[in-house]
Design a protein around this motif. Structure first.
Motif, PDB file in Angstrom:
ATOM      1  N   ILE A  33       0.804  -1.232   0.048  1.00 27.95           N
ATOM      2  CA  ILE A  33      -0.003  -0.034  -0.037  1.00 27.95           C
ATOM      3  C   ILE A  33       0.802   1.230  -0.062  1.00 27.95           C
ATOM      4  CG2 ILE A  33      -1.931  -1.274   1.069  1.00 27.95           C
ATOM      5  CD1 ILE A  33      -1.070   0.346   3.830  1.00 27.95           C
ATOM      6  N   SER A  34       0.453   2.274  -0.583  1.00 27.92           N
ATOM      7  CA  SER A  34       1.046   3.553  -0.725  1.00 27.92           C
ATOM      8  C   SER A  34       0.980   4.385   0.621  1.00 27.92           C
ATOM      9  CB  SER A  34       0.482   4.503  -1.630  1.00 27.92           C
ATOM     10  OG  SER A  34       1.056   3.813  -2.955  1.00 27.92           O
ATOM     11  N   VAL A  35       1.993   4.950   1.273  1.00 25.65           N
ATOM     12  CA  VAL A  35       1.824   5.575   2.615  1.00 25.65           C
ATOM     13  C   VAL A  35       2.284   6.877   2.250  1.00 25.65           C
ATOM     14  CG1 VAL A  35       2.521   5.797   4.824  1.00 25.65           C
ATOM     15  CG2 VAL A  35       2.195   3.483   3.991  1.00 25.65           C
ATOM     16  N   LEU A  88       4.437   0.378   1.624  1.00 23.44           N
ATOM     17  CA  LEU A  88       4.467  -0.589   2.767  1.00 23.44           C
ATOM     18  C   LEU A  88       4.194  -2.009   2.275  1.00 23.44           C
ATOM     19  CD1 LEU A  88       4.634  -0.613   6.026  1.00 23.44           C
ATOM     20  CD2 LEU A  88       2.509  -0.553   6.109  1.00 23.44           C
ATOM     21  N   TYR A 117       6.398  -5.908   8.941  1.00 25.99           N
ATOM     22  CA  TYR A 117       5.952  -4.734   7.889  1.00 25.99           C
ATOM     23  C   TYR A 117       7.221  -4.095   7.627  1.00 25.99           C
ATOM     24  CZ  TYR A 117       1.645  -5.746  10.353  1.00 25.99           C
ATOM     25  OH  TYR A 117       0.567  -6.399  10.857  1.00 25.99           O
ATOM     26  N   LEU A 126       8.666  -0.450   5.260  1.00 27.96           N
ATOM     27  CA  LEU A 126       8.471   0.672   4.654  1.00 27.96           C
ATOM     28  C   LEU A 126       9.580   0.881   3.750  1.00 27.96           C
ATOM     29  CD1 LEU A 126       6.236   2.972   4.266  1.00 27.96           C
ATOM     30  CD2 LEU A 126       7.652   4.051   6.163  1.00 27.96           C
ATOM     31  N   SER A 141       0.470   4.131  12.104  1.00 29.71           N
ATOM     32  CA  SER A 141      -0.664   4.554  11.596  1.00 29.71           C
ATOM     33  C   SER A 141      -1.393   3.752  10.722  1.00 29.71           C
ATOM     34  CB  SER A 141      -0.497   6.093  10.996  1.00 29.71           C
ATOM     35  OG  SER A 141       0.160   5.801   9.689  1.00 29.71           O
ATOM     36  N   VAL A 142      -0.593   3.056   9.763  1.00 26.16           N
ATOM     37  CA  VAL A 142      -1.566   1.917   8.926  1.00 26.16           C
ATOM     38  C   VAL A 142      -2.028   0.954   9.524  1.00 26.16           C
ATOM     39  CG1 VAL A 142      -1.106   0.687   6.853  1.00 26.16           C
ATOM     40  CG2 VAL A 142      -0.035   2.995   6.916  1.00 26.16           C
TER      41      VAL A 142
END
Length: 154
Positions: A89-91, A100, A115, A117, A151-152
Motif C-alpha cells: 500500500i502507498s503511505v 508498505l 512490515y 516501509l 498509523s497504517v
C-alpha cells in the motif's frame, strides 16, 4: 496489539480475493458516465515478493537488516519469497509516497509478522518485526517513520 492482530486476520482473509481480479465486463453505452467512478478505485500495489525481485528494493532491504539478528522465518522468506499475496500500500509522508509491504511466518501469520516501509525510489527501508519478542524496529527508523508504519496498522 489487538488492532494489529485484527488487521492481519482481515488481510489474510482478504488475500485470495485481493490476489484475483474480477472479470471486467464491457460498460453498456448508456452507463459510460459511471465508468470513471470504477476507475477511481486505488490500484493495488505489487506484493512484497515482487518488489524483492528488483535490485533497488533488495539493496534497501539489505541495508535495513544489516547487523540485525532476524528470526529464521525471515531468512527463509528472503530465500524463497514465499509469503502471503497481500498487495503493498502507498503511505503518504512529507509530500512523498512510501510503500508498505507485509509478510508473515507460514502457519503463524497472527503472531509473527514483518512490515517493511520503503522510501520513494526504494532509497531506504525500515521494518517493524512483530512476534514473541514484542515489537522490534529494523533500519533505525526515526519517530516519523515509526508513526507512518504504526498509523497504517491502527
Amino acid at each position: 496489539m489487538l488492532a494489529r492482530s485484527l488487521l492481519v486476520l482481515l488481510l489474510a482473509a482478504a488475500a485470495p480475493a485481493l490476489a484475483e481480479e474480477p472479470p471486467k465486463e464491457p460498460v453498456p453505452a448508456g452507463e459510460q458516465a459511471k465508468a470513471p467512478e470504477a476507475a477511481a478505485e486505488k490500484p493495488k500495489g505489487p506484493v512484497l515478493a515482487e518488489l524483492m525481485k528488483q535490485s533497488g528494493y533488495v539493496y534497501a532491504w539489505q541495508s535495513m537488516v544489516a547487523g540485525e539478528t532476524l528470526p529464521q522465518w525471515v531468512g527463509d522468506y528472503v530465500k524463497t519469497l514465499d509469503g502471503p499475496p497481500i498487495p503493498t500500500i502507498s503511505v503518504p509522508l512529507d509530500g512523498e509516497t512510501y510503500t508498505l509491504g507485509f509478510t508473515c511466518k507460514a502457519n503463524a501469520c497472527e503472531t509473527d509478522q514483518l512490515y517493511v516501509l520503503f522510501g520513494p525510489g526504494a532509497r531506504d527501508a525500515w521494518g517493524l518485526l512483530v512476534g514473541g519478542g514484542g515489537l522490534i524496529w529494523l533500519g533505525k527508523p526515526d519517530e516519523r517513520i515509526q508513526q507512518a508504519i504504526l498509523s497504517v496498522l491502527e
